[in-house]
Design a protein around this motif. Structure first.
Motif, PDB file in Angstrom:
ATOM      1  N   GLU A 147      -5.485  -2.704  -0.818  1.00 48.08           N
ATOM      2  CA  GLU A 147      -5.445  -3.244   0.551  1.00 48.08           C
ATOM      3  C   GLU A 147      -6.612  -4.196   0.806  1.00 48.08           C
ATOM      4  N   ASN A 148      -7.809  -3.811   0.357  1.00 49.46           N
ATOM      5  CA  ASN A 148      -8.984  -4.671   0.544  1.00 49.46           C
ATOM      6  C   ASN A 148      -8.849  -5.974  -0.226  1.00 49.46           C
ATOM      7  N   ASN A 163      -6.455   2.021  -6.961  1.00 52.31           N
ATOM      8  CA  ASN A 163      -6.498   2.826  -5.741  1.00 52.31           C
ATOM      9  C   ASN A 163      -5.872   2.038  -4.589  1.00 52.31           C
ATOM     10  N   ARG A 173      -6.492   1.939  -1.454  1.00 57.41           N
ATOM     11  CA  ARG A 173      -7.476   1.327  -0.553  1.00 57.41           C
ATOM     12  C   ARG A 173      -8.044   0.045  -1.161  1.00 57.41           C
ATOM     13  N   ASN A 174      -8.297   0.077  -2.471  1.00 62.10           N
ATOM     14  CA  ASN A 174      -8.802  -1.124  -3.141  1.00 62.10           C
ATOM     15  C   ASN A 174      -7.767  -2.248  -3.113  1.00 62.10           C
ATOM     16  N   VAL A 210       0.839  -1.204   0.000  1.00 59.38           N
ATOM     17  CA  VAL A 210       0.000   0.000   0.000  1.00 59.38           C
ATOM     18  C   VAL A 210       0.872   1.251   0.000  1.00 59.38           C
ATOM     19  N   HIS A 252       0.942   4.238  -2.839  1.00 59.41           N
ATOM     20  CA  HIS A 252       0.859   5.688  -2.583  1.00 59.41           C
ATOM     21  C   HIS A 252       2.054   6.407  -3.220  1.00 59.41           C
TER      22      HIS A 252
END
Length: 247
Positions: free
Chosen positions: A238-239, A233, A235-236, A82, A86
């Motif tokens: 990580e999920n 993304n 966050r996506n 992640v 970034h």
């Protein structure tokens, strides 16, 4: 340190040695040089005939994994992925170049370098999957060396018992030697079966488990790197990768 492996081996020794004493036998009765040579050296010889040199040597390099498996922190790696995502969105994929040069894990380093070089996601997948598949196949072959030993040693134990009984048959005229000779003959069987079921086969299965865990870990890493290459993304990412966390 894998405590279960240590405890398992100790319990196996207690079972054999303690069982022998509980049955009224002496520990000295469990030692027989001829049986040792037939079973242990014979098993090693059969395995050498079967295995390629590289595979045989790799098997013993893997053996410490039974007690100290490679550290695979899936949650920590997801955090790194992640962070890389970034960084790549902020500075571009070239921003990962310094990280790739400092990365100690060859698989991770290669993946990051491919990202820096601008490899397409499909090419990235093909290259890393080829590395992963080849490594897995080689590691599984190494684990199967111990599995083969577990297959050969009981048979060598039976051969040792038969050879011992042949020696006993030559002393039928001396009843005083029969009891000791028969007991010594079956020591080979104990060696073969005990080594197979308390050491060789458990070691093989433990190594296969470690290999499978590492494959799952590297597959998660591969998916993360491809997601970065596709510009997903963070966050996506990580999920998606959280599904690889076990336990």
């Amino acid at each position: 340190m894998d405590i279960l492996s240590m405890v398992g081996i100790l319990l196996g020794l207690v079972a054999i040695l303690g069982g022998a004493v509980a049955k009224g036998s002496s520990l000295d009765a469990l030692w027989n040089l001829a049986a040792f040579l037939i079973v242990v050296v014979g098993t090693l010889g059969a395995t050498l005939v079967q295995a390629r040199t590289q595979v045989f040597l790799h098997a013993f390099k893997m053996f410490p994994w039974v007690f100290m498996p490679p550290r695979l922190d899936t949650q920590e790696m997801i955090k790194h992925i992640v962070e890389w995502s970034h960084l790549s969105r902020k500075e571009g994929l070239l921003g990962l170049e310094t990280l790739s040069e400092e990365e100690p894990d060859p698989f991770v380093r290669k993946g990051l370098q491919l990202l820096v070089d601008g490899a397409e996601p499909q090419a990235l997948r093909q290259i890393l999957e080829a590395d992963l598949d080849n490594r897995e196949a080689f590691d599984v072959q190494g684990a199967k060396v111990f599995e083969s030993m577990g297959i050969y040693s009981p048979t060598l134990g039976i051969i040792g018992a038969v050879m011992g009984l042949m020696a006993v048959m030559q002393n039928l005229a001396d009843p005083a030697k029969l009891g000791h000779g028969i007991a010594a003959a079956f020591v080979a069987t104990i060696y073969g079966v005990a080594l197979a079921n308390l050491f060789f086969l458990p070691v093989a299965n433990k190594l296969k488990g470690v290999v499978q865990a590492r494959v799952s870990y590297q597959t998660m890493l591969l998916e993360g790197l491809i997601s970065i290459a596709e510009g997903e993304n963070p966050r996506n990412i990580e999920n998606k990768l959280s599904g690889f966390i076990q336990g």
